[in-house]
Design a protein around this motif. Structure first.
Motif, PDB file in Angstrom:
ATOM      1  N   ASP A 257      22.773  15.296 -29.635  1.00  0.00           N
ATOM      2  CA  ASP A 257      21.947  15.008 -30.818  1.00  0.00           C
ATOM      3  C   ASP A 257      20.775  15.985 -30.836  1.00  0.00           C
ATOM      4  OD1 ASP A 257      20.309  14.095 -32.805  1.00  0.00           O
ATOM      5  OD2 ASP A 257      20.000  12.089 -31.974  1.00  0.00           O
ATOM      6  N   ARG A 258      20.961  17.093 -31.578  1.00  0.00           N
ATOM      7  CA  ARG A 258      19.968  18.160 -31.562  1.00  0.00           C
ATOM      8  C   ARG A 258      18.622  17.731 -32.168  1.00  0.00           C
ATOM      9  NH1 ARG A 258      22.169  23.269 -30.684  1.00  0.00           N
ATOM     10  NH2 ARG A 258      23.975  23.005 -29.347  1.00  0.00           N
ATOM     11  N   SER A 259      18.616  16.634 -32.919  1.00  0.00           N
ATOM     12  CA  SER A 259      17.319  16.173 -33.455  1.00  0.00           C
ATOM     13  C   SER A 259      16.404  15.737 -32.310  1.00  0.00           C
ATOM     14  CB  SER A 259      17.517  15.021 -34.440  1.00  0.00           C
ATOM     15  OG  SER A 259      17.908  13.851 -33.753  1.00  0.00           O
ATOM     16  N   LEU A 260      16.953  15.571 -31.108  1.00  0.00           N
ATOM     17  CA  LEU A 260      16.133  15.176 -29.950  1.00  0.00           C
ATOM     18  C   LEU A 260      15.378  16.363 -29.329  1.00  0.00           C
ATOM     19  CD1 LEU A 260      18.526  12.657 -28.111  1.00  0.00           C
ATOM     20  CD2 LEU A 260      16.444  12.120 -29.393  1.00  0.00           C
ATOM     21  N   ILE A 261      15.601  17.581 -29.830  1.00  0.00           N
ATOM     22  CA  ILE A 261      14.850  18.727 -29.283  1.00  0.00           C
ATOM     23  C   ILE A 261      13.348  18.519 -29.493  1.00  0.00           C
ATOM     24  CG2 ILE A 261      14.361  21.205 -29.558  1.00  0.00           C
ATOM     25  CD1 ILE A 261      17.395  21.596 -30.039  1.00  0.00           C
ATOM     26  N   GLY A 262      12.984  17.994 -30.660  1.00  0.00           N
ATOM     27  CA  GLY A 262      11.561  17.693 -30.923  1.00  0.00           C
ATOM     28  C   GLY A 262      11.013  16.702 -29.909  1.00  0.00           C
ATOM     29  N   ASN A 263      11.832  15.697 -29.549  1.00  0.00           N
ATOM     30  CA  ASN A 263      11.430  14.728 -28.514  1.00  0.00           C
ATOM     31  C   ASN A 263      11.296  15.415 -27.159  1.00  0.00           C
ATOM     32  OD1 ASN A 263      12.161  13.017 -30.655  1.00  0.00           O
ATOM     33  ND2 ASN A 263      12.921  11.432 -29.284  1.00  0.00           N
ATOM     34  N   ALA A 264      12.266  16.292 -26.861  1.00  0.00           N
ATOM     35  CA  ALA A 264      12.250  16.976 -25.558  1.00  0.00           C
ATOM     36  C   ALA A 264      10.999  17.837 -25.418  1.00  0.00           C
ATOM     37  CB  ALA A 264      13.505  17.835 -25.398  1.00  0.00           C
ATOM     38  N   ALA A 361      14.602  28.159 -31.249  1.00  0.00           N
ATOM     39  CA  ALA A 361      15.018  28.858 -30.028  1.00  0.00           C
ATOM     40  C   ALA A 361      15.953  27.988 -29.184  1.00  0.00           C
ATOM     41  CB  ALA A 361      13.796  29.256 -29.206  1.00  0.00           C
ATOM     42  N   ALA A 362      15.594  26.716 -28.999  1.00  0.00           N
ATOM     43  CA  ALA A 362      16.408  25.833 -28.154  1.00  0.00           C
ATOM     44  C   ALA A 362      17.787  25.626 -28.767  1.00  0.00           C
ATOM     45  CB  ALA A 362      15.694  24.500 -27.946  1.00  0.00           C
ATOM     46  N   ASN A 363      17.847  25.439 -30.076  1.00  0.00           N
ATOM     47  CA  ASN A 363      19.154  25.314 -30.740  1.00  0.00           C
ATOM     48  C   ASN A 363      20.005  26.554 -30.504  1.00  0.00           C
ATOM     49  OD1 ASN A 363      19.896  22.878 -32.272  1.00  0.00           O
ATOM     50  ND2 ASN A 363      17.893  23.166 -33.246  1.00  0.00           N
ATOM     51  N   ASP A 364      19.404  27.730 -30.665  1.00  0.00           N
ATOM     52  CA  ASP A 364      20.143  28.977 -30.461  1.00  0.00           C
ATOM     53  C   ASP A 364      20.623  29.103 -29.012  1.00  0.00           C
ATOM     54  OD1 ASP A 364      19.804  29.664 -33.082  1.00  0.00           O
ATOM     55  OD2 ASP A 364      18.261  31.187 -32.742  1.00  0.00           O
ATOM     56  N   LEU A 365      19.739  28.780 -28.062  1.00  0.00           N
ATOM     57  CA  LEU A 365      20.112  28.890 -26.642  1.00  0.00           C
ATOM     58  C   LEU A 365      21.245  27.926 -26.305  1.00  0.00           C
ATOM     59  CD1 LEU A 365      16.513  29.161 -25.125  1.00  0.00           C
ATOM     60  CD2 LEU A 365      18.245  30.958 -25.073  1.00  0.00           C
ATOM     61  N   LEU A 366      21.157  26.683 -26.804  1.00  0.00           N
ATOM     62  CA  LEU A 366      22.203  25.700 -26.495  1.00  0.00           C
ATOM     63  C   LEU A 366      23.515  26.053 -27.199  1.00  0.00           C
ATOM     64  CD1 LEU A 366      20.233  22.303 -26.499  1.00  0.00           C
ATOM     65  CD2 LEU A 366      20.783  23.792 -24.577  1.00  0.00           C
TER      66      LEU A 366
END
Length: 399
Positions: A257-264, A361-366
């Motif tokens: 669930d990529r929407s959790l990047i903001g949480n991370a 950036a995190a989306n691209d890296l993952l």
């Protein structure tokens, strides 16, 4: 023996036990070497950021020599006008329409250099370059100057975190100030005369109540942006990737669930904030846990210690992207309940920009890297700011 000296080798190696000892045994600790009071409990640090009795006058000696006078030192009407002049660039439609494409392009360009390699040292290859490249491009300055800005940024950062007052570091910082000023002033004048579609033109032409920023104020803001927007995003991204790679369960949640990047990112700002401390100076005597801070004293607010205060968070040393006692909906606003972006009127103006950069950036890296694992033990460095100096990762290139 319990160590409570924040400049000790023990604290540099692993600050968490020192933070815990300070919170429990010495919540208002006087540090003779720095001639400053050190506060570490969440309630005290929150008050130092929100109560107007705590000023940012300390930036006069801490930041002004290298940046010039910045928005961080301002209060009252001057602060609110400056904040209104610069804020539009960092949120809402300006951010999404103008700058998101710049962020995406820079992330992909850096990633393309190693996406097929199966191994990368992420700090040098990506995290230290990405935010500086973005800022230089947002300002509308030539790509060929990326390395120049990276050198200036490194020198200014060293000056600001020079807690031991090393003379060479101080001299380098002041030389950088002069070089940056000589570079920027003619370009600021140029953009005022012929504005373009970039941040430098936006800062030079923005007007509120008939007031504009002077050339030196624009220069000071750019200098501050280089550090505040570079250092924090660089280290937040490195710390977040380390937190996720070190905990496969949390990584799996974020991948699903990529929407959790903001949480991370919000949880990283709490658990392992890139900026570990911020200074304040009270305009009168103030009572805090453990005693009284005298008027005019320097107060070192240990953000990192406050963010792991068990009086505020349950199981505070655990990294958890679904933490129940962190309000993720407010994590990037002045009403946040972590201290990673400061709080109150000096809440970080670039919080949404940082969030946007890290999410892209995190989306691209993952997307590019599967089965990421540590290829070597990371070495965390720094006291004023803290992150891995190297983060060597092994991964399976995604096809």
């Amino acid at each position: 023996m319990t160590v409570t000296d924040i400049l000790s080798p023990e604290c540099l190696a692993d600050p968490a036990p020192v933070w815990a000892a300070l919170r429990d045994t010495d919540p208002l600790s006087f540090h003779e070497g720095m001639n400053a009071y050190v506060i570490s409990r969440y309630d005290d640090v929150e008050r130092a950021f929100k109560d107007p009795v705590f000023t940012s006058d300390n930036y006069g000696w801490q930041l002004e020599p290298v940046h010039g006078r910045t928005i961080l030192q301002m209060d009252g009407r001057e602060h609110s006008i400056h904040r209104r002049l610069v804020t539009p660039a960092f949120k809402g439609s300006e951010l999404t329409t103008k700058f998101v494409p710049v962020i995406r392009r820079n992330s992909r360009e850096l990633l393309d250099a190693f996406r097929g390699d199966g191994e990368v040292e992420l700090v040098d290859a990506f995290t230290t370059r990405f935010p500086i490249n973005v800022i230089v491009d947002m300002l509308g300055l030539p790509k060929s100057d990326h390395e120049l800005f990276r050198r200036w940024y490194t020198s200014i950062m060293a000056f600001l975190s020079n807690l031991t007052q090393d003379e060479t570091v101080a001299a380098n910082g002041l030389r950088t100030r002069d070089e940056l000023q000589a570079y920027l002033l003619p370009r600021i004048a140029e953009r005022r005369a012929e504005p373009r579609d970039d941040l430098l033109s936006l800062l030079g032409t923005a007007e509120i109540d008939g007031e504009r920023m002077s050339d030196l104020e624009v220069k000071a803001f750019v200098s501050l942006l280089l550090v505040a927007g570079g250092e924090t995003t660089d280290k937040a991204l490195a710390n977040m990737m380390l937190n996720l790679v070190s905990d496969p369960g949390q990584m799996a949640k974020v991948r699903a669930d990529r929407s959790l990047i903001g949480n991370a990112l919000a949880e990283t700002l709490r658990h392992s904030p890139p900026v570990q401390m911020i200074m304040r100076q009270p305009s009168e005597d103030v009572e805090l846990s453990g005693g009284t801070v005298p008027k005019g004293a320097t107060v070192i607010c240990l953000i990192a210690a406050a963010n792991r205060d068990p009086r505020r968070y349950s199981d505070p040393d655990r990294f958890d992207v679904a933490r129940a006692d962190l309000d993720f909906s407010k994590a990037y606003t002045a009403a946040a309940n972590h201290t990673g972006f400061s709080l109150g009127r000096h809440f970080c103006v670039g919080a949404m920009l940082a969030k946007t950069e890290v999410e892209i950036a995190a989306n691209d890296l993952l997307d590019a890297m599967e089965d990421i694992e540590l290829a070597a033990a990371p070495v965390l460095q720094g006291l004023f700011t803290r992150a891995p100096s190297k983060l060597r990762l092994r991964f399976r290139p995604a096809h």
